[in-house]
Design an enzyme around this catalytic site. Structure first.
Site, PDB file in Angstrom:
ATOM      1  N   ASP A 195       0.835  -1.207   0.000  1.00  0.00           N
ATOM      2  CA  ASP A 195       0.000   0.000   0.000  1.00  0.00           C
ATOM      3  C   ASP A 195       0.870   1.258   0.000  1.00  0.00           C
ATOM      4  OD1 ASP A 195      -2.027  -1.858   0.154  1.00  0.00           O
ATOM      5  OD2 ASP A 195      -2.259  -1.679   2.319  1.00  0.00           O
TER       6      ASP A 195
ATOM      7  N   ASP B 222      -7.099  -4.929  -4.960  1.00  0.00           N
ATOM      8  CA  ASP B 222      -8.062  -4.864  -3.851  1.00  0.00           C
ATOM      9  C   ASP B 222      -9.017  -3.687  -4.079  1.00  0.00           C
ATOM     10  OD1 ASP B 222      -9.335  -5.247  -1.468  1.00  0.00           O
ATOM     11  OD2 ASP B 222      -7.613  -4.727  -0.197  1.00  0.00           O
TER      12      ASP B 222
ATOM     13  N   LYS C  67     -12.286  -3.600  -4.115  1.00  0.00           N
ATOM     14  CA  LYS C  67     -13.520  -3.608  -3.308  1.00  0.00           C
ATOM     15  C   LYS C  67     -14.676  -2.957  -4.046  1.00  0.00           C
ATOM     16  CE  LYS C  67     -11.259  -3.663   1.189  1.00  0.00           C
ATOM     17  NZ  LYS C  67      -9.898  -3.267   0.811  1.00  0.00           N
TER      18      LYS C  67
ATOM     19  N   ASP D 240     -20.794  -1.443  -6.107  1.00  0.00           N
ATOM     20  CA  ASP D 240     -21.841  -0.632  -6.736  1.00  0.00           C
ATOM     21  C   ASP D 240     -22.777  -1.540  -7.525  1.00  0.00           C
ATOM     22  OD1 ASP D 240     -23.229   1.605  -7.854  1.00  0.00           O
ATOM     23  OD2 ASP D 240     -21.391   2.788  -7.617  1.00  0.00           O
TER      24      ASP D 240
ATOM     25  N   ARG E 194       1.470  -3.414   6.317  1.00  0.00           N
ATOM     26  CA  ARG E 194       2.521  -2.640   6.992  1.00  0.00           C
ATOM     27  C   ARG E 194       3.591  -3.501   7.655  1.00  0.00           C
ATOM     28  NH1 ARG E 194      -2.022   1.082   9.639  1.00  0.00           N
ATOM     29  NH2 ARG E 194      -3.194  -0.776   9.032  1.00  0.00           N
TER      30      ARG E 194
HETATM   31  P1  5BU Z   1      -2.181  -3.732   6.952  1.00  0.00           P
HETATM   32  O1  5BU Z   1      -1.162  -2.687   6.754  1.00  0.00           O
HETATM   33  O2  5BU Z   1      -1.587  -5.119   7.220  1.00  0.00           O
HETATM   34  O3  5BU Z   1      -3.233  -3.362   7.944  1.00  0.00           O
HETATM   35  O4  5BU Z   1      -2.909  -3.857   5.523  1.00  0.00           O
HETATM   36  C1  5BU Z   1      -4.036  -4.645   5.336  1.00  0.00           C
HETATM   37  C2  5BU Z   1      -4.500  -4.554   3.912  1.00  0.00           C
HETATM   38  O5  5BU Z   1      -5.663  -5.378   3.755  1.00  0.00           O
HETATM   39  C3  5BU Z   1      -4.926  -3.168   3.476  1.00  0.00           C
HETATM   40  O6  5BU Z   1      -4.610  -3.030   2.112  1.00  0.00           O
HETATM   41  C4  5BU Z   1      -6.419  -3.152   3.641  1.00  0.00           C
HETATM   42  O7  5BU Z   1      -7.052  -2.318   2.696  1.00  0.00           O
HETATM   43  C5  5BU Z   1      -6.782  -4.593   3.385  1.00  0.00           C
HETATM   44  N1  5BU Z   1      -7.976  -5.062   4.142  1.00  0.00           N
HETATM   45  C6  5BU Z   1      -8.021  -5.095   5.512  1.00  0.00           C
HETATM   46  O8  5BU Z   1      -7.071  -4.729   6.187  1.00  0.00           O
HETATM   47  N2  5BU Z   1      -9.134  -5.533   6.135  1.00  0.00           N
HETATM   48  C7  5BU Z   1     -10.234  -5.948   5.463  1.00  0.00           C
HETATM   49  O9  5BU Z   1     -11.197  -6.361   6.072  1.00  0.00           O
HETATM   50  C8  5BU Z   1     -10.167  -5.904   4.046  1.00  0.00           C
HETATM   51  C9  5BU Z   1      -9.043  -5.479   3.432  1.00  0.00           C
HETATM   52 BR1  5BU Z   1     -11.615  -6.464   3.112  1.00  0.00          BR
END
Ligand code: 5BU
Length: 452
Positions: free
Chosen positions: A241, A294, A296, A299, A425
């Protein structure tokens, strides 16, 4: 008319259903235990029950009533009193002296008998009763049961031509109790897992291996993803991300060997270009991982189609996998192309998410029916036919200040039998993303193997 829900709530107070951990006669560990015998201790409830059971049979066509011993005997008696249709009694064992009759009461050959059962699981006791009743020359057409544990008994009886009417299924009971705050969401999930035949800690049933899941999957992207997992001994999806394409390309080259897929939020990039996508695609090919957008979608179908195929990103041209909500209903998923694996969002990882148990169940139903859907994002187990993707995974943090909730890889494998962990992260924010990617790959694989 008696209100069924109200009846159930009053019965629940008698302790007819208990939740916890129980060993059933069959040796199976069950998260609930049902005993309807205490109903006979409340004449008014027993009377209500008899009326409800009689109402279940819309076109009564029987001259006798018989309860499966013992729990259904008072129920059958109450139904007989209510309807003025005579009762016959089936013995559990014959007397060993005198007539050796298994059926007591006055009846004539050729009469039709309604059978009454309290709880149906496999249908074994019902089949025994049917045999005895039919041996005496009586006919059985209708059977009425108070509660169906949904473990196949009714289907077996239907196959043999018996018509089974049920007052409640265990799912109904759980929904009613949950709605009335008598069950917690966690308990509901545990029970639904058990009913899905997917019980984890509860039944200690081993999870399916990636090889077995691959056999179950029809979709080429699901098969490919599982093949990569097996080959690389990895269930790690890295979520990159970051906002610069150069950062993604750099990370993809460095950690590509350890992941099955790289998850992207392409709309956070400040410098998206077709060249970038082409380069990313070639790294993916070289390092053998899939591209997971991702997006999502959430619509109506027509808009989703435009978002999927058009705009700057033209997701349909390059993504192997995409995420979609199911909030707009099942037809909204029809717009995605066949060659892309759709991962629906059944349950989110964030605190206070609105994706509660009922939502998740409905999302699963939609997902199971749709051949484009290969699995779901969720924070609890799924039926074996769907792959489970779990974000919110981090070894060093419990959450952030914006609602994210983290679990360890070990926990999501042990408790949910997840298939793929999604780590953001934990990897891209670390001082050494390569080391971290290796660590999450190892930890994920070790946790997967521990559940086999
Ligand atoms: P993190 O940095 O490990 O928190 O990233 C988690 C990723 O998974 C991030 O891109 C979110 O948009 C994605 N995600 C999430 O964290 N939880 C969810 O329920 C969904 C997607 Br659906």
């Amino acid at each position: 008319m008696i209100d069924k829900e109200n009846f159930l709530l009053k019965s629940y107070e008698l302790g007819i259903i208990k939740f916890g951990e129980f060993t059933l006669k069959s040796g199976i560990q069950s998260p609930f235990y049902i005993d309807l015998r205490p109903l006979a201790s409340s004449p008014s409830l027993l009377k209500e029950l008899s009326e409800l059971l009689l109402e279940e049979i819309q076109e009564p066509n029987y001259q006798l009533i018989c309860g499966v011993p013992y729990a259904a005997l008072p129920m059958a008696t109450a139904m007989s009193l209510e309807s003025e249709i005579p009762l016959i009694i089936k013995r559990k064992e014959n007397k060993g002296y005198g007539t050796k009759k298994m059926l007591e009461g006055i009846f004539t050959v050729g009469q039709t008998c309604l059978l009454v059962e309290d709880v149906i699981t496999s249908g074994k006791s019902l089949f025994e009763t049917i045999e005895e009743v039919e041996r005496e020359g009586l006919k059985v057409k209708d059977i009425v049961v108070v509660l169906d544990r949904e473990q196949g008994g009714i289907e077996l009886l239907n196959e043999k031509g018996y018509k089974v009417h049920k007052l409640f299924s265990i799912q109904n009971v759980i929904d009613i109790l949950y709605k009335n705050n008598l069950l917690k969401e966690k308990e509901v999930l545990k029970i639904k897992d058990f009913l899905n035949g997917n019980s984890l800690a509860i039944s200690k049933k081993p999870r399916l291996k990636y090889e077995e899941k691959k056999e179950l999957q029809e979709h080429p992207v699901a098969k490919k993803l599982l093949s990569i997992a097996i080959e690389k001994k990895s269930n790690l999806i890295a979520s990159l991300d970051v906002t610069q394409t150069s950062e993604i390309l750099d990370l993809a080259k460095k950690i590509g060997d350890y992941v099955v897929a790289i998850k992207l939020h392409t709309d956070i990039l400040t410098d998206f270009s077709v060249d970038y996508i082409n380069e990313l695609k070639s790294i993916a090919q070289e390092k053998n991982f899939l591209l997971f957008e991702d997006r999502k979608f959430g619509d109506i179908g027509n808009t989703q189609q435009l978002q999927f195929e058009q705009g700057v990103y033209k997701i349909s041209d390059w993504a192997d996998l995409i995420t979609s909500h199911v909030i707009a209903g099942e037809n909204s998923l029809n717009v995605f192309s066949e060659n892309i694996g759709v991962v629906t969002i059944a349950e989110m990882s964030s605190k206070g998410t609105l994706t509660d148990v009922t939502y998740k169940q409905k999302a699963i139903q939609i997902s199971e029916k749709n051949s484009k859907v290969i699995g779901c994002v969720a924070q609890s187990s799924l039926p074996d036919s769907l792959l489970l993707f779990t974000p919110g995974v981090n070894l060093d943090s419990k959450g952030d200040s914006k609602g994210q909730q983290f679990n360890t890889p070990e926990k999501v494998f042990r408790e949910y039998y997840t298939d793929f962990i999604i780590v953001g992260r934990g990897i891209y924010k670390s001082a050494n993303p390569v080391e971290e990617a290796q660590k999450y790959r190892e930890e994920g694989w070790r946790s997967y193997e521990a559940t086999l």
